[in-house]
Enzyme design. Structure first.
Site, short mmCIF file in Angstrom:
data_model
loop_
_atom_site.label_atom_id
_atom_site.label_comp_id
_atom_site.label_asym_id
_atom_site.label_seq_id
_atom_site.Cartn_x
_atom_site.Cartn_y
_atom_site.Cartn_z
N SER A 137 0.83 -1.21 0.00
CA SER A 137 0.00 0.00 0.00
C SER A 137 0.86 1.26 0.00
O SER A 137 0.60 2.22 -0.75
CB SER A 137 -0.89 0.02 1.25
OG SER A 137 -1.82 -1.02 1.21
N ARG A 178 1.56 4.32 -2.99
CA ARG A 178 1.34 5.74 -2.66
C ARG A 178 2.61 6.55 -2.83
O ARG A 178 2.57 7.71 -3.26
CB ARG A 178 0.78 5.86 -1.24
CG ARG A 178 -0.69 5.39 -1.16
CD ARG A 178 -1.03 4.93 0.23
NE ARG A 178 -2.45 4.66 0.42
CZ ARG A 178 -3.06 3.50 0.11
NH1 ARG A 178 -2.38 2.52 -0.45
NH2 ARG A 178 -4.35 3.35 0.35
N SER A 217 -13.35 1.35 2.84
CA SER A 217 -12.36 1.06 1.80
C SER A 217 -11.32 2.17 1.74
O SER A 217 -11.63 3.32 1.41
CB SER A 217 -13.04 0.92 0.44
OG SER A 217 -12.06 0.98 -0.59
N ASP A 228 -6.93 -8.14 4.39
CA ASP A 228 -6.19 -9.02 3.48
C ASP A 228 -5.65 -10.27 4.16
O ASP A 228 -5.07 -11.14 3.50
CB ASP A 228 -5.01 -8.25 2.86
CG ASP A 228 -5.48 -7.15 1.93
OD1 ASP A 228 -6.58 -7.28 1.35
OD2 ASP A 228 -4.75 -6.15 1.78
C1 S3P Z 1 -5.62 -1.31 0.00
C2 S3P Z 1 -6.86 -1.33 0.59
C3 S3P Z 1 -7.65 -2.56 0.78
C4 S3P Z 1 -6.80 -3.82 0.62
C5 S3P Z 1 -5.88 -3.73 -0.56
C6 S3P Z 1 -4.94 -2.54 -0.44
C7 S3P Z 1 -4.92 0.00 -0.15
O1 S3P Z 1 -8.67 -2.61 -0.20
O2 S3P Z 1 -7.62 -4.96 0.53
O3 S3P Z 1 -5.09 -4.92 -0.67
O4 S3P Z 1 -3.70 -0.01 -0.43
O5 S3P Z 1 -5.58 1.02 0.01
P1 S3P Z 1 -10.10 -1.88 0.01
O6 S3P Z 1 -9.88 -0.42 -0.03
O7 S3P Z 1 -10.94 -2.35 -1.14
O8 S3P Z 1 -10.61 -2.38 1.33
#
Ligand code: S3P
Length: 455
Positions: free
Chosen positions: A35, A39, A180, A332
């Protein structure tokens, strides 16, 4: 130029098998946080000047983001393994891509790029692999349409999609209908381009890496805890300043060796520099409630994110009720926690996990069918999973269809490390999306993973 990151041909599948071996011991360098890596590249691309990144995840998902940014005129360069720099083009400085952006398996690339593209007055066509093209995009498109973008998708809000941003976005106030971080991030990234204040309200806190990094790079962002939840407000049309980013090791990737060490008798492993963001570590809380032996040392802050070193020793696990309120902080990690639950004594219930149906695969179904094939009793309903633990090694002895889902692939290999009979997966390639070199890293701890058709 696009880079095709899709795994599409079944003929190139690489089956793999995990068998019980001796205890897992030693130290593993867990790859960088997925993540935060996405970013760092995206915000670096919008900054004025050069952003240096240390510890970037060099997995296929992050390469998909890098390729998309390059296709829109950003210089993204690997200087050494894990060390990258991005020459930012400024907020609204991207160029129209002259070909389709193929985002491979990466939902984070697709959804966050929508936010990044919202303030650019050009059209981009986005697509992905067989898994990503099944995933819902309306959740991110709906608020961005309110801000002024135009989007055409396939039926059901699926990609490929044609996305046209605008240089006159409207700021909005948006309450997330589903917890999310991707949707929240897309709206905040769009808000960066809009005049005035854009606000996102989340009733359940999701990972806050976008907010932390935006603030690290000088954006005006205010976070308030209110009775309605977290209220995050960004003031748009300011510049982002480049800032060094140190990417912690990914707690989601650390969960695989952590569960493996917890369930393989006699194991003791050490994982260093693991991200401890409170919005990410529900899996460790849950494992501890199940009786796992985890100690945290050297707790510190690196690049605006909390990190720690973890030591995990094997322990007898017991089943637990994992409440819905914790789901966002371990969304996850359910597939691998399900493996721990299968080895525990007693029943484990995962509540509030309906979102698992729209991940890289339908993970609710993948956990259910995979564990049942390995002799474990599991039931699911719309929003929960109940696993009856075997109180020791589950039978195993099945081949699992990974369905282009990295976390299903790695979870069932972890099961094979502890089960009576070997567990095979039909394709190990998806693990490269988030955990390059997973099998080698586990073998270095003592795991027995072989590639090729199961004998
Ligand atoms: C993520 C958010 C999550 C996660 C994904 C990575 C992110 O998804 O499941 O692997 O980097 O913002 P959701 O925003 O759909 O919950």
């Amino acid at each position: 130029m696009t880079q095709n990151t899709s795994i599409s041909s079944a003929t190139q599948s690489r089956p793999a098998t995990a068998r019980r071996a001796g205890p897992l011991t030693g130290h593993m360098d867990v790859p960088g946080d997925k993540s935060i890596s996405h970013r760092a590249l995206m915000l670096g691309a919008l900054a004025v000047g050069t952003t240096r990144i240390e510890g970037l995840l060099e997995g296929e998902d992050v390469h998909a983001t890098a390729a998309a940014l390059r296709a829109m005129g950003v210089n993204v360069v690997q200087d050494a393994p894990g060390i990258w720099h991005v020459d930012g083009v400024g907020v609204a400085g991207l160029h129209a891509p002259d070909d389709v952006l193929d985002l491979g398996n990466s939902g984070t690339s697709a959804r966050l790029l929508c936010g990044l593209l919202a303030g650019h007055g050009f059209t981009a066509i986005m697509t992905g692999d067989d898994s990503l093209r099944k995933r819902p995009m309306n959740r991110v498109i709906a608020p961005l349409r309110d801000m002024g973008v135009r989007v055409e998708t396939r039926e059901g809000g699926r990609m490929p999609m044609s996305f046209t941003g605008t240089d006159s976005l409207l700021p909005i106030e948006y309450t997330l209908p589903v917890p999310s971080a991707q949707v929240k991030s897309a709206v905040l990234l769009a808000g960066l381009h809009a005049p005035g204040k854009t606000t996102v309200i989340e009733s359940i806190a999701t990972r806050d890496h976008t907010e932390r990094m935006l603030s690290h790079m000088g954006a005006e962002i205010v976070i308030e805890e209110t009775p309605a939840g977290r209220r995050i407000t960004i003031t748009g049309q300011s510049e982002l300043l480049p800032a060094a980013v140190k990417v912690p090791a990914d707690p989601s990737s650390a969960a695989f060796p952590a569960v493996a060490a917890a369930i393989v008798p006699g194991s003791e492993i050490r994982l260093t520099g693991i991200g401890m963001n409170p919005a990410r570590i529900g899996v460790f809380t849950s494992l501890a409630e199940m009786g796992a032996d985890i100690t945290y040392t050297h707790e510190r802050s690196e690049g605006g994110e909390p990190v720690a070193d973890l030591t995990i020793r094997a322990a007898a696990l017991t089943g637990a009720r994992i409440p819905a309120e914790r789901a966002a902080s371990m969304i996850d990690e359910y597939p691998v926690l399900a493996i721990a639950a299968a080895c525990a004594s007693g029943t484990t219930v995962f509540e509030g996990v309906g979102e698992l149906r729209v991940k890289e695969s339908d993970r609710l179904a993948a956990i259910e069918t995979g564990l049942q094939a390995c002799g474990v009793e599991v039931t699911t309903d719309a929003d929960s999973i109940t696993i009856t633990g075997c109180g020791g090694p589950p039978p195993g002895g099945a081949t699992i269809a990974t369905q282009l889902d990295h976390r299903i692939a790695m979870s069932f290999l972890v099961l094979g490390m502890a089960s009576e009979n070997p567990v095979s997966i039909d394709d190990i390639r998806p693990s490269e999306t988030s955990f390059p070199g997973f099998a080698d890293a586990m073998r270095a701890l003592g795991a027995d993973i072989t590639e090729g058709n199961p004998s």
